[in-house]
Write a protein that holds these residues in place. Structure first.
Motif, PDB file in Angstrom:
ATOM      1  N   SER A  25      -3.344  -8.855   0.520  1.00 44.71           N
ATOM      2  CA  SER A  25      -3.070  -9.075   1.938  1.00 44.71           C
ATOM      3  C   SER A  25      -1.580  -9.177   2.243  1.00 44.71           C
ATOM      4  O   SER A  25      -1.193  -9.347   3.404  1.00 44.71           O
ATOM      5  CB  SER A  25      -3.772 -10.349   2.415  1.00 44.71           C
ATOM      6  N   GLY A  26      -0.746  -9.081   1.217  1.00 42.10           N
ATOM      7  CA  GLY A  26       0.693  -9.148   1.429  1.00 42.10           C
ATOM      8  C   GLY A  26       1.263 -10.538   1.474  1.00 42.10           C
ATOM      9  O   GLY A  26       2.453 -10.714   1.750  1.00 42.10           O
ATOM     10  N   GLN A  27       0.450 -11.538   1.157  1.00 42.03           N
ATOM     11  CA  GLN A  27       0.946 -12.920   1.173  1.00 42.03           C
ATOM     12  C   GLN A  27       1.623 -13.293  -0.143  1.00 42.03           C
ATOM     13  O   GLN A  27       2.240 -14.358  -0.239  1.00 42.03           O
ATOM     14  CB  GLN A  27      -0.204 -13.876   1.470  1.00 42.03           C
ATOM     15  N   LEU A  28       1.484 -12.436  -1.153  1.00 39.38           N
ATOM     16  CA  LEU A  28       2.230 -12.556  -2.400  1.00 39.38           C
ATOM     17  C   LEU A  28       2.939 -11.232  -2.652  1.00 39.38           C
ATOM     18  O   LEU A  28       2.438 -10.165  -2.298  1.00 39.38           O
ATOM     19  CB  LEU A  28       1.298 -12.853  -3.577  1.00 39.38           C
ATOM     20  N   ASP A  29       4.105 -11.300  -3.289  1.00 38.45           N
ATOM     21  CA  ASP A  29       4.833 -10.086  -3.640  1.00 38.45           C
ATOM     22  C   ASP A  29       4.366  -9.526  -4.977  1.00 38.45           C
ATOM     23  O   ASP A  29       4.362  -8.305  -5.182  1.00 38.45           O
ATOM     24  CB  ASP A  29       6.332 -10.374  -3.686  1.00 38.45           C
ATOM     25  N   ALA A  30       4.009 -10.413  -5.887  1.00 37.83           N
ATOM     26  CA  ALA A  30       3.523 -10.009  -7.203  1.00 37.83           C
ATOM     27  C   ALA A  30       2.709 -11.157  -7.763  1.00 37.83           C
ATOM     28  O   ALA A  30       2.815 -12.300  -7.305  1.00 37.83           O
ATOM     29  CB  ALA A  30       4.688  -9.682  -8.142  1.00 37.83           C
ATOM     30  N   ALA A  31       1.880 -10.860  -8.754  1.00 31.91           N
ATOM     31  CA  ALA A  31       1.058 -11.908  -9.355  1.00 31.91           C
ATOM     32  C   ALA A  31       0.627 -11.488 -10.748  1.00 31.91           C
ATOM     33  O   ALA A  31       0.465 -10.300 -11.040  1.00 31.91           O
ATOM     34  CB  ALA A  31      -0.169 -12.200  -8.493  1.00 31.91           C
ATOM     35  N   TRP A  32       0.432 -12.473 -11.607  1.00 32.12           N
ATOM     36  CA  TRP A  32      -0.147 -12.249 -12.923  1.00 32.12           C
ATOM     37  C   TRP A  32      -1.648 -12.366 -12.752  1.00 32.12           C
ATOM     38  O   TRP A  32      -2.164 -13.451 -12.478  1.00 32.12           O
ATOM     39  CB  TRP A  32       0.379 -13.269 -13.920  1.00 32.12           C
ATOM     40  N   ILE A  33      -2.350 -11.255 -12.844  1.00 27.80           N
ATOM     41  CA  ILE A  33      -3.785 -11.231 -12.580  1.00 27.80           C
ATOM     42  C   ILE A  33      -4.536 -10.772 -13.820  1.00 27.80           C
ATOM     43  O   ILE A  33      -3.944 -10.528 -14.862  1.00 27.80           O
ATOM     44  CB  ILE A  33      -4.126 -10.320 -11.386  1.00 27.80           C
ATOM     45  N   CYS A  34      -5.847 -10.654 -13.704  1.00 27.10           N
ATOM     46  CA  CYS A  34      -6.678 -10.191 -14.811  1.00 27.10           C
ATOM     47  C   CYS A  34      -6.842  -8.674 -14.740  1.00 27.10           C
ATOM     48  O   CYS A  34      -6.683  -8.060 -13.677  1.00 27.10           O
ATOM     49  CB  CYS A  34      -8.039 -10.870 -14.755  1.00 27.10           C
ATOM     50  N   GLY A  35      -7.203  -8.060 -15.854  1.00 25.15           N
ATOM     51  CA  GLY A  35      -7.402  -6.627 -15.880  1.00 25.15           C
ATOM     52  C   GLY A  35      -8.549  -6.148 -15.003  1.00 25.15           C
ATOM     53  O   GLY A  35      -8.505  -5.037 -14.471  1.00 25.15           O
ATOM     54  N   PHE A  36      -9.582  -6.972 -14.837  1.00 25.63           N
ATOM     55  CA  PHE A  36     -10.734  -6.596 -14.026  1.00 25.63           C
ATOM     56  C   PHE A  36     -10.332  -6.331 -12.574  1.00 25.63           C
ATOM     57  O   PHE A  36     -10.575  -5.234 -12.050  1.00 25.63           O
ATOM     58  CB  PHE A  36     -11.802  -7.692 -14.145  1.00 25.63           C
ATOM     59  N   PRO A  37      -9.706  -7.292 -11.859  1.00 29.25           N
ATOM     60  CA  PRO A  37      -9.302  -6.987 -10.484  1.00 29.25           C
ATOM     61  C   PRO A  37      -8.228  -5.911 -10.390  1.00 29.25           C
ATOM     62  O   PRO A  37      -8.144  -5.199  -9.386  1.00 29.25           O
ATOM     63  CB  PRO A  37      -8.805  -8.330  -9.948  1.00 29.25           C
ATOM     64  N   PHE A  38      -7.408  -5.765 -11.430  1.00 25.73           N
ATOM     65  CA  PHE A  38      -6.395  -4.710 -11.405  1.00 25.73           C
ATOM     66  C   PHE A  38      -7.061  -3.337 -11.398  1.00 25.73           C
ATOM     67  O   PHE A  38      -6.698  -2.454 -10.613  1.00 25.73           O
ATOM     68  CB  PHE A  38      -5.463  -4.835 -12.611  1.00 25.73           C
ATOM     69  N   VAL A  39      -8.070  -3.144 -12.244  1.00 25.11           N
ATOM     70  CA  VAL A  39      -8.781  -1.864 -12.291  1.00 25.11           C
ATOM     71  C   VAL A  39      -9.622  -1.675 -11.025  1.00 25.11           C
ATOM     72  O   VAL A  39      -9.677  -0.577 -10.452  1.00 25.11           O
ATOM     73  CB  VAL A  39      -9.660  -1.783 -13.551  1.00 25.11           C
ATOM     74  N   ALA A  40     -10.269  -2.754 -10.574  1.00 28.27           N
ATOM     75  CA  ALA A  40     -11.118  -2.659  -9.385  1.00 28.27           C
ATOM     76  C   ALA A  40     -10.327  -2.277  -8.140  1.00 28.27           C
ATOM     77  O   ALA A  40     -10.865  -1.676  -7.206  1.00 28.27           O
ATOM     78  CB  ALA A  40     -11.846  -3.980  -9.163  1.00 28.27           C
ATOM     79  N   ASN A  41      -9.034  -2.622  -8.123  1.00 22.62           N
ATOM     80  CA  ASN A  41      -8.178  -2.330  -6.972  1.00 22.62           C
ATOM     81  C   ASN A  41      -7.049  -1.379  -7.359  1.00 22.62           C
ATOM     82  O   ASN A  41      -5.945  -1.460  -6.819  1.00 22.62           O
ATOM     83  CB  ASN A  41      -7.594  -3.632  -6.421  1.00 22.62           C
TER      84      ASN A  41
END
Length: 263
Positions: free
Chosen positions: A84-100
């Motif tokens: 949504s643009g409320q963060l510039d970057a984030a350390w996330i999991c591989g699952f949401p990275f692939v899903a998006n």
């Protein structure tokens, strides 16, 4: 270019791997730029004020920007803020990275034991007799997070290949919203088995050996791509993201960065 030095054991438990993908030269000070809002998932020990202060100080000097560290309890909250643009970057999991994948760009990938891969572990209590995933049927099972690759998806996919689902295979399941919490649940007997990040388990076996000693690894998954630091695809080439990427990939080559990694 020489390979980057990995972090120490204490830093690994707290930072869990913001060692760089590639090494970069020392950073020079920059005038203050756009604030960088950097998201942290529950993998990060947000209770460690010394580490957070050190990380914030390093990133601010290395990027020339004010850095705001933002933490949330679950992966979905951090991913939603990022998209949504409320963060510039984030350390996330591989699952949401692939899903998006069509909406996210890669900023950096942490190095774990000299590589970019890790495994999901199925763990059980020390006295559990299981040696295969099939032996865990009827267990009370602890998952980490519904958006976690190693703490949910890997096990759910393995069960799908067996023609079943977690709801049918296990007697009961619950989410702990933290990989360390999965280990604690299994260690204490709250759960008979659990799905957890292998790198978290390995680090905890060193820094909380007594806790991990009450558990054992039943099955290790295939090697998986390490959870990434990501940004919105529309921002991948933005100056503040470029500076953040340089700061993260140069962290182990900078004195202050090394200090943060060694806490």
């Amino acid at each position: 270019m020489p390979a980057p030095r990995l972090f120490g054991r204490r830093a690994a438990m707290r930072l869990l791997s913001l060692a760089p993908l590639i090494a970069a030269g020392p950073h020079v000070g920059r005038s203050q730029e756009k604030e960088i809002r950097f998201g942290l998932t529950p993998v990060f020990l947000t209770s460690d004020l010394e580490l957070l202060a050190s990380l914030k100080s390093y990133l601010e000097r290395a990027t020339g920007s004010v850095v705001k560290l933002v933490s949330r309890r679950i992966y979905q909250e951090i991913t939603s803020l990022l998209l949504s643009g409320q963060l510039d970057a984030a350390w996330i999991c591989g699952f949401p990275f692939v899903a998006n994948a069509d909406r996210l760009d890669l900023v950096a990938v942490p190095v774990w034991r000299g590589g970019l891969l890790y495994q999901s572990y199925l763990i059980a209590g020390r006295s559990h007799a299981g040696t295969r995933i099939e032996d865990l049927t009827g267990d009370i099972h602890a998952f980490s997070d519904p958006d976690s690759n190693s703490g949910w998806l890997v096990t759910a996919a393995a069960l799908a290949r067996l023609g079943t689902t977690p709801g049918r295979f296990f007697r009961q399941t619950f989410f702990t919203y933290g990989h360390r919490n999965v280990i604690r649940a299994v260690s204490s007997g709250l759960a008979a088995s659990g799905s957890v990040d292998g790198y978290v388990y390995e680090v905890m076996s060193e820094v909380e050996a007594a806790l991990v000693a009450e558990t054992r690894v039943v099955v290790k998954s295939a090697w998986l791509g390490f959870p990434p630091v990501a940004c919105a695809s529309s921002q991948g080439s933005a100056p503040h993201i470029v500076r953040l990427r340089e700061a993260l990939t140069g962290m182990s080559q900078d004195h202050e960065g090394q200090k943060a990694l060694s806490i």
